[in-house]
Design a protein around this motif. Structure first.
Motif, PDB file in Angstrom:
ATOM      1  N   ARG A 130      17.413  44.856  44.290  1.00  0.00           N
ATOM      2  CA  ARG A 130      16.448  44.480  43.404  1.00  0.00           C
ATOM      3  C   ARG A 130      15.287  45.224  43.487  1.00  0.00           C
ATOM      4  N   ILE A 131      14.815  45.951  42.259  1.00  0.00           N
ATOM      5  CA  ILE A 131      13.642  46.805  42.295  1.00  0.00           C
ATOM      6  C   ILE A 131      12.475  46.045  42.476  1.00  0.00           C
ATOM      7  N   ARG A 136      10.325  48.670  35.860  1.00  0.00           N
ATOM      8  CA  ARG A 136      11.595  47.717  35.854  1.00  0.00           C
ATOM      9  C   ARG A 136      11.516  46.870  37.008  1.00  0.00           C
ATOM     10  N   LYS A 137      10.429  46.272  37.504  1.00  0.00           N
ATOM     11  CA  LYS A 137      10.286  45.485  38.660  1.00  0.00           C
ATOM     12  C   LYS A 137      10.860  44.193  38.292  1.00  0.00           C
ATOM     13  N   GLY A 138      11.858  43.858  39.364  1.00  0.00           N
ATOM     14  CA  GLY A 138      12.449  42.608  39.290  1.00  0.00           C
ATOM     15  C   GLY A 138      13.876  42.770  38.731  1.00  0.00           C
ATOM     16  N   PHE A 139      14.189  43.938  38.259  1.00  0.00           N
ATOM     17  CA  PHE A 139      15.844  43.994  37.910  1.00  0.00           C
ATOM     18  C   PHE A 139      16.492  44.317  39.128  1.00  0.00           C
ATOM     19  N   GLU A 140      17.689  43.298  38.790  1.00  0.00           N
ATOM     20  CA  GLU A 140      18.735  43.384  40.131  1.00  0.00           C
ATOM     21  C   GLU A 140      20.031  43.691  39.633  1.00  0.00           C
ATOM     22  N   GLY A 141      20.581  44.538  40.218  1.00  0.00           N
ATOM     23  CA  GLY A 141      21.948  44.954  39.942  1.00  0.00           C
ATOM     24  C   GLY A 141      22.875  45.863  41.004  1.00  0.00           C
ATOM     25  N   ILE A 185      21.738  52.279  39.324  1.00  0.00           N
ATOM     26  CA  ILE A 185      22.107  50.841  39.146  1.00  0.00           C
ATOM     27  C   ILE A 185      22.580  50.486  37.911  1.00  0.00           C
ATOM     28  N   GLU A 186      23.669  49.596  37.928  1.00  0.00           N
ATOM     29  CA  GLU A 186      24.685  49.452  36.951  1.00  0.00           C
ATOM     30  C   GLU A 186      23.706  48.477  35.959  1.00  0.00           C
ATOM     31  N   GLY A 187      23.552  48.826  34.683  1.00  0.00           N
ATOM     32  CA  GLY A 187      22.655  48.006  33.662  1.00  0.00           C
ATOM     33  C   GLY A 187      21.281  48.817  33.561  1.00  0.00           C
ATOM     34  N   LEU A 188      21.128  49.496  34.390  1.00  0.00           N
ATOM     35  CA  LEU A 188      19.643  50.077  34.232  1.00  0.00           C
ATOM     36  C   LEU A 188      19.905  51.369  33.533  1.00  0.00           C
ATOM     37  N   THR A 189      19.810  51.406  32.173  1.00  0.00           N
ATOM     38  CA  THR A 189      20.000  52.654  31.654  1.00  0.00           C
ATOM     39  C   THR A 189      18.812  52.840  30.414  1.00  0.00           C
ATOM     40  N   ILE A 212      17.503  45.522  49.430  1.00  0.00           N
ATOM     41  CA  ILE A 212      18.826  45.330  49.562  1.00  0.00           C
ATOM     42  C   ILE A 212      19.032  43.528  49.458  1.00  0.00           C
ATOM     43  N   THR A 213      19.628  42.986  48.548  1.00  0.00           N
ATOM     44  CA  THR A 213      20.030  41.514  48.575  1.00  0.00           C
ATOM     45  C   THR A 213      21.368  41.060  48.901  1.00  0.00           C
TER      46      THR A 213
END
Length: 211
Positions: free
Chosen positions: A52-53, A58-63, A77-81, A101-102
């Motif tokens: 999780r960023i 992009r704070k809060g993005f998780e992937g 990270i997947e989805g962060l483009t 790391i979650t």
């Protein structure tokens, strides 16, 4: 390796570091739940970990981590483009210190062994700390309290007149002392007053003669 405070040397050592040192620079903090279960605060990020960023736009993005670039010290990270000017989409690079790391990827047996070793070491440290506290705790000595024997004190009967006289004595002394001080001041002032009176008489007599 000798430590240095010179920025140019620090940057040189960072960008010329070998792989086993670069691996340590990819360490990221674990979530509170993972800290409790594995007994460690941080681990190097790997492909397959869910992160999780925590800072940035992009704070809060998780992937899930798709790839790790050890040359540039960045993870993807997947989805962060994002879209480029020509329309193509590319991954946004993120520094590992900006993520948490979650979920861990435990496919590697060596990584599992690292976590087990750290957990045992932390449990041993906690046990040692408890033993030290118990050793330092002072033993409370029980002291038997002996009853105090009350001794009868013989008090002579004093007549009330004598008590009254004793109470009045210091007051009389104080008054006498005050009077003596006033008298002494008056006696010191007397010759000055007489001298002033004589001077006035002389002046008046001289004025009469002149007149």
């Amino acid at each position: 390796m000798v430590k240095t405070s010179k920025p140019s040397k620090q940057r040189k050592r960072l960008f010329q570091a070998p792989d086993h040192i670069r691996y340590k620079h990819f360490a990221a903090p674990l979530s509170p739940e993972l800290r409790k279960t594995y007994g460690t605060r941080s681990l190097p990020v790997r492909r397959g970990d869910t992160v999780r960023i925590m800072r940035g736009d992009r704070k809060g993005f998780e992937g899930k981590v798709s790839s790790v670039d050890r040359k540039k010290f960045r993870i993807y990270i997947e989805g962060l483009t994002r879209e480029k000017v020509d329309g193509t989409t590319v991954f946004v690079p993120v520094h590992p210190s900006k993520v948490m790391i979650t979920k861990l990827n435990l496919d590697d047996k060596w990584r599992r062994k690292i976590l087990e070793r750290r957990k045992k070491a932390k449990e041993a440290e906690a046990a040692e700390a408890v033993e030290k506290v118990e050793e330092k705790a002072p033993e409370v000595m029980k002291v038997e309290e002996k009853p105090v024997e009350e001794k009868a004190v013989a008090v002579a009967e004093v007549p009330p007149t004598a008590l009254v006289a004793e109470e009045e004595k210091p007051k009389k002394k104080r008054k006498a002392a005050r009077k003596t001080v006033k008298e002494a001041a008056e006696e010191e002032a007397k010759p000055k007053k007489e001298a002033k009176a004589k001077a006035r008489r002389r002046k008046s007599s001289e004025e009469q003669k002149v007149g």
